[in-house]
Design a protein around this motif. Structure first.
Motif, short mmCIF file in Angstrom:
data_model
loop_
_atom_site.label_atom_id
_atom_site.label_comp_id
_atom_site.label_asym_id
_atom_site.label_seq_id
_atom_site.Cartn_x
_atom_site.Cartn_y
_atom_site.Cartn_z
N VAL A 177 0.83 -1.20 0.00
CA VAL A 177 0.00 0.00 0.00
C VAL A 177 0.86 1.26 0.00
O VAL A 177 0.56 2.23 -0.70
CB VAL A 177 -0.95 -0.01 1.22
CG1 VAL A 177 -1.69 1.32 1.33
CG2 VAL A 177 -1.95 -1.15 1.11
N LEU A 178 1.95 1.25 0.77
CA LEU A 178 2.81 2.44 0.86
C LEU A 178 3.42 2.79 -0.50
O LEU A 178 3.69 3.96 -0.77
CB LEU A 178 3.92 2.21 1.88
CG LEU A 178 3.50 2.19 3.36
CD1 LEU A 178 4.70 1.92 4.25
CD2 LEU A 178 2.83 3.51 3.75
N LYS A 179 3.62 1.80 -1.36
CA LYS A 179 4.19 2.06 -2.68
C LYS A 179 3.27 2.92 -3.54
O LYS A 179 3.72 3.55 -4.50
CB LYS A 179 4.47 0.73 -3.40
CG LYS A 179 5.58 -0.10 -2.79
CD LYS A 179 5.76 -1.40 -3.55
CE LYS A 179 6.86 -2.25 -2.94
NZ LYS A 179 7.03 -3.55 -3.65
N LEU A 180 1.98 2.95 -3.21
CA LEU A 180 1.01 3.70 -4.01
C LEU A 180 0.83 5.13 -3.54
O LEU A 180 0.15 5.92 -4.20
CB LEU A 180 -0.35 2.99 -3.96
CG LEU A 180 -0.38 1.51 -4.37
CD1 LEU A 180 -1.80 0.97 -4.28
CD2 LEU A 180 0.19 1.32 -5.77
N ALA A 181 1.40 5.50 -2.39
CA ALA A 181 1.21 6.85 -1.85
C ALA A 181 1.93 7.88 -2.71
O ALA A 181 3.05 7.65 -3.18
CB ALA A 181 1.71 6.92 -0.41
N CYS A 182 1.28 9.03 -2.90
CA CYS A 182 1.91 10.10 -3.67
C CYS A 182 2.36 11.21 -2.71
O CYS A 182 2.01 12.39 -2.88
CB CYS A 182 0.95 10.64 -4.73
SG CYS A 182 -0.68 11.11 -4.09
#
Length: 301
Positions: free
Chosen positions: A185-190
């Protein structure tokens, strides 16, 4: 799916699972379903036996009952979604649903780490200080120990989930996993996730590093005590009291270290294969380990 060049907030996530390998989905559905039923049956029976049999109202079996309940909660937080994903063409989960699942899986994992450390202390006292064992490991002590494990796991899960879900997700909403695994999920944060990385690093030290060190030191003293027992039969009996716990520890932490410690592939084709292997290892960690725990303890007893 939200396009990468859009800035609208993400309202939900799309879970890839094994959608890139449709041939495997039906086979894994049957396999995971059978394993899940074994988990519910095996751990449920252990809980029932430890509660109803007064001879098993001891610290070791109290911790074992907690471990069994924890395994049921952990698998139930993710396995039904995984099974549904194998049958559903579009595998989606809401933002709030993702947060709840992330909290439960993180809480159960952290709690198990601490609980295994508490069980190591119980075995240390039973073997290295048998005369003091009834006093040190009284009900007034081992119940708060278990409660503290749950409180610590839930607290760190609340912190990690809050830090992750407060981030803006305004790009790709595809999670390359079976469930809402926090790293995926953290990989998708902008936005900047440095605070998340630091907090997770601290949590790993507290809930993985310290328990592993504590368990290792405990078993050094246990082994030294066992080796000082003059008779071979006495050494065998002493070791048999902690063999099941030691086996569970090796399987649990061995899977974690293998999952997060192996090098990442830089080759695109190798990366695709590694993604598949990471998912399968994650399934092993999330399903096979909870299934093995009651089997290991049942065989030991």
């Amino acid at each position: 799916m939200v396009r990468a060049n859009q800035t609208s907030p993400v309202m939900g996530f799309l879970l890839l699972g094994l959608s890139a390998h449709p041939v495997l989905e039906k086979s894994f559905f049957v396999l995971i379903l059978l394993m899940y039923l074994v988990i519910l049956l095996g751990n449920g029976v252990l809980i029932l036996v430890t509660v109803t049999d007064s001879r098993l109202h001891t610290p070791m079996y109290f911790f074992l009952g907690n471990l069994s309940f924890l395994d049921i909660c952990y698998t139930t937080s993710s396995v039904p979604l995984v099974l549904d994903g194998f049958l559903t063409p579009r595998k989606t989960i809401s933002f709030s649903g993702c947060a709840v699942q992330m909290f439960l899986s993180f809480a159960m994992g952290a709690t198990e780490c601490v609980l295994l450390g508490m069980m190591a202390f119980d075995r240390y006292m039973a073997i290295c200080n048998p005369l003091r064992y009834p006093v040190v490991m009284s009900k007034a002590v081992y119940v708060p120990m278990a409660a503290g494990s749950w409180a610590a796991g839930c607290t760190t899960a609340m912190v990690q989930t809050s830090l992750a879900m407060r981030l803006p997700f305004c790009g790709d909403n595809v999670i390359n996993h079976f469930a809402c695994e926090i790293l995926a999920v953290l990989k998708l944060a902008c936005a900047d996730i440095s605070m998340n990385v630091i907090s997770m690093g601290v949590a790993n030290v507290i809930f993985v590093g310290i328990p592993v060190l504590f368990i290792f030191v405990s078993y050094v003293f246990i082994l030294a005590t066992i080796l000082r027992i003059p008779s071979a039969e006495g050494r065998r009996k002493a070791f048999s009291t902690c063999s099941a716990h030691l086996t569970v520890v090796v399987v649990f932490y061995g899977t974690i270290l293998f999952m997060y410690g192996k090098p990442k592939s830089k080759d695109p084709l190798g990366a695709d294969k590694q993604d598949l292997s990471d998912k399968l290892i994650s399934l092993f960690y999330g399903v096979v380990t909870p299934m093995l725990n009651p089997i290991i303890y049942s065989l030991r007893n």
